[in-house]
Design a protein around this motif. Sequence first.
Motif, PDB file in Angstrom:
ATOM      1  N   ILE B 145      -3.047  -0.864  -5.791  1.00 42.24           N
ATOM      2  CA  ILE B 145      -3.381  -2.184  -5.232  1.00 42.24           C
ATOM      3  C   ILE B 145      -2.360  -3.212  -5.689  1.00 42.24           C
ATOM      4  O   ILE B 145      -1.852  -4.013  -4.902  1.00 42.24           O
ATOM      5  N   MET B 146      -2.013  -3.164  -6.977  1.00 42.99           N
ATOM      6  CA  MET B 146      -1.047  -4.130  -7.497  1.00 42.99           C
ATOM      7  C   MET B 146       0.294  -3.982  -6.784  1.00 42.99           C
ATOM      8  O   MET B 146       0.968  -4.961  -6.479  1.00 42.99           O
ATOM      9  N   ARG B 147       0.664  -2.725  -6.515  1.00 41.37           N
ATOM     10  CA  ARG B 147       1.947  -2.482  -5.854  1.00 41.37           C
ATOM     11  C   ARG B 147       1.938  -3.091  -4.447  1.00 41.37           C
ATOM     12  O   ARG B 147       2.921  -3.697  -4.020  1.00 41.37           O
ATOM     13  N   ALA B 148       0.789  -2.963  -3.781  1.00 44.08           N
ATOM     14  CA  ALA B 148       0.687  -3.534  -2.434  1.00 44.08           C
ATOM     15  C   ALA B 148       0.727  -5.053  -2.492  1.00 44.08           C
ATOM     16  O   ALA B 148       1.398  -5.701  -1.691  1.00 44.08           O
ATOM     17  N   ILE B 149       0.018  -5.626  -3.480  1.00 41.71           N
ATOM     18  CA  ILE B 149      -0.068  -7.088  -3.560  1.00 41.71           C
ATOM     19  C   ILE B 149       1.319  -7.687  -3.826  1.00 41.71           C
ATOM     20  O   ILE B 149       1.702  -8.687  -3.216  1.00 41.71           O
ATOM     21  N   ILE B 150       2.066  -7.061  -4.713  1.00 45.94           N
ATOM     22  CA  ILE B 150       3.386  -7.602  -5.070  1.00 45.94           C
ATOM     23  C   ILE B 150       4.311  -7.633  -3.854  1.00 45.94           C
ATOM     24  O   ILE B 150       5.138  -8.526  -3.706  1.00 45.94           O
ATOM     25  N   GLN B 151       4.131  -6.658  -2.967  1.00 43.54           N
ATOM     26  CA  GLN B 151       4.991  -6.607  -1.778  1.00 43.54           C
ATOM     27  C   GLN B 151       4.509  -7.516  -0.647  1.00 43.54           C
ATOM     28  O   GLN B 151       5.139  -7.605   0.392  1.00 43.54           O
ATOM     29  N   TRP B 152       3.366  -8.166  -0.872  1.00 41.33           N
ATOM     30  CA  TRP B 152       2.764  -9.007   0.160  1.00 41.33           C
ATOM     31  C   TRP B 152       3.647 -10.236   0.390  1.00 41.33           C
ATOM     32  O   TRP B 152       4.147 -10.842  -0.553  1.00 41.33           O
ATOM     33  N   GLN B 154       2.942 -13.175   1.303  1.00 38.36           N
ATOM     34  CA  GLN B 154       2.385 -14.451   0.841  1.00 38.36           C
ATOM     35  C   GLN B 154       2.762 -14.770  -0.613  1.00 38.36           C
ATOM     36  O   GLN B 154       2.829 -15.924  -0.994  1.00 38.36           O
ATOM     37  N   VAL B 155       2.986 -13.743  -1.427  1.00 41.87           N
ATOM     38  CA  VAL B 155       3.383 -14.007  -2.815  1.00 41.87           C
ATOM     39  C   VAL B 155       4.905 -13.925  -2.966  1.00 41.87           C
ATOM     40  O   VAL B 155       5.423 -13.938  -4.071  1.00 41.87           O
ATOM     41  N   THR B 159       7.365 -13.147  -6.159  1.00 44.61           N
ATOM     42  CA  THR B 159       7.816 -11.774  -6.411  1.00 44.61           C
ATOM     43  C   THR B 159       8.932 -11.319  -5.483  1.00 44.61           C
ATOM     44  O   THR B 159       9.375 -10.180  -5.572  1.00 44.61           O
ATOM     45  N   SER B 162       8.940  -7.568  -0.689  1.00 40.25           N
ATOM     46  CA  SER B 162       9.440  -6.200  -0.824  1.00 40.25           C
ATOM     47  C   SER B 162      10.953  -6.161  -1.025  1.00 40.25           C
ATOM     48  O   SER B 162      11.552  -5.100  -0.995  1.00 40.25           O
TER      49      SER B 162
END
Lengths: 237, 362
Positions: B145-152, B154-155, B159, B162
């Motif tokens: 989940i964290m890996r997906a969120i970091i690539q989002w 919106q953030v 970060t 991707s």
Amino acid sequence: MLKIENLHVSYGGIKALRGISLEVPDGKIVTLIGANGAGKSTTLRTISGLVKADSGSITYNDQELLGKPINKVLEAGIAQAPEGRRVFPNLTVLENLKIGAYLRSDKDGIERDLKWVYELFPRLEERHWQLAGTLSGGEQQMLAVGRALMSRPKLLMMDEPSLGLAPLVVQGIFDIIRTINEQGVTVLLIEQNANMALKIADYAYVLETGNITKFGTGAELLADESIKEAYLGKKKK
Amino acid sequence: MKNNKKRNLLLSLILAAVCLVFLLYVDKFQHYSMLASVLKKGAIYSLVAVSLNLLNGFTGLFSLGQAGFMMIGAYTYAILTIPVESRAAVYQYFDGGIVQFCLPMIVALVLAGIVPMIFAWLIGLPVLKLKSDYLAIATLGFAEIMRAIIQWKQVGPLTNASNLLKKFANFDSVLFPFIVSGICIAIIVLIINSTYGRAFKAIRDDEIAAEAMGINLAKHKMQAFMISSFFAGVGGALLAMFQSSVQANTFTSTMTYEILLIVVIGGIGSITGSILGSFLYIACSEWWLRFLDDPMPYIGVNIPFMRGGFRMLVFSVVIMIVVLFFRKGIMGDHEFSWDGIINWFGKLFKKREKPAKEVASK
């Protein structure tokens, strides 16, 4: 003095203890005997705080223990040697003993008590570097008792120390219990081996399906006809 | 006995000196060789493997979230140390990002441990109530989940989504990862040998008995989880420096399995085992077994299977063999000791005695 009054405990819907009351006077050996499922271990686990009670009270020297977490009970001076020994198999004997003193921070006191335990069980000193899992059953029981003593308890609760041990070893364990008691530690002993337990006990309670049915001195109960029939293997005529 | 102690100390000092000279030599003369990069990566993986071992081997918590914590550590470090003037280039799709300051390397490295530790605390609250496989699944899920969120997208301002993070502060010397890992592993060893460590081991062996001794289970599990995440985060930051770029895609569950493999090969519950295991694993996977991935013509015929990816296949066979036949790994739950080594060699030469079962004793 440990005093239990009208203690009710249940697991889910099943009543394990139905209002028992008992007293453990200081400096004595008190035993609780009974068949499987009578509620002996439940009593012990409730005192130590591992099981929650429905109602009643447990006081030790007028201090309420019910609802207190385990570390508070230990700090009050009540330690236990749990059923089936439960030593830490992959820790050395010395580490096991040190875990027993986990809540203490007085280094000198711990050192002194380590010597005391080694005096009681010279076998443990010989094997202090050995993994506890490689000890024999009797030695593991010694370790379980020694570990409980490392918290410097005023009251030691023992749950079936004779479980799964050879008769000669059991005799040794009971001798040690008497020695510990003579050195000023009160003992609450839970046993299925009623014969041995009653012989060394000052007072004894008989527990049947969650109720205390008999109380007396060890010698009294040892001579009691119904006890002999139920627990000591006397044949019915 | 005293003689032994003196001898062991002397041997340790000699070993340390030899290692240091060797590292200095590599640093000076083989700076860009395969050997140097294997050593660097091996040192970094040692730290991460030891941190996983603290959790798996010493506290008995089967966690598979290590790559997730490493990723958070790597990102924390990278985000905080990109020089302000390079930010516009790195965050080219996000107007230079929102972080517009740059911290010194050491401060960022410590923060790279603290941030994953905070995440570990948050996740630990619900997850540490679970046991064995369920805990493993939950932590694995968290990492994904964290890996997906970091690539989002919106953030992205934080970060870089991707896209790669690069141009952050870096190390050049081969010695650097050794020094940082060495300090961190020394701290972990001190923790394991303290009262806390004993409590962790007691929880691993028997939760009920540990509780009866007055050990607070929830508190100690949380401590172990947080400590482990801290060092995983530092390890992640080191890995970021080693790769000189960070991308969430590299921190997959495969990375966790690699680390788990190292811990199992080295021996669950042995610090020195994990360290040996990681150097061995990295050397094999990066260097010695590379040839498995290349087509190899032999008298005009290509040997079957020798193509890209075959190396990983060999590794899965290795792990199966280890799990089936060498459950204890290289070291079992023992630690390296000179007495053990000398005994082992002694037994090797005295053939009439039984062959030694383990490399090390005690």
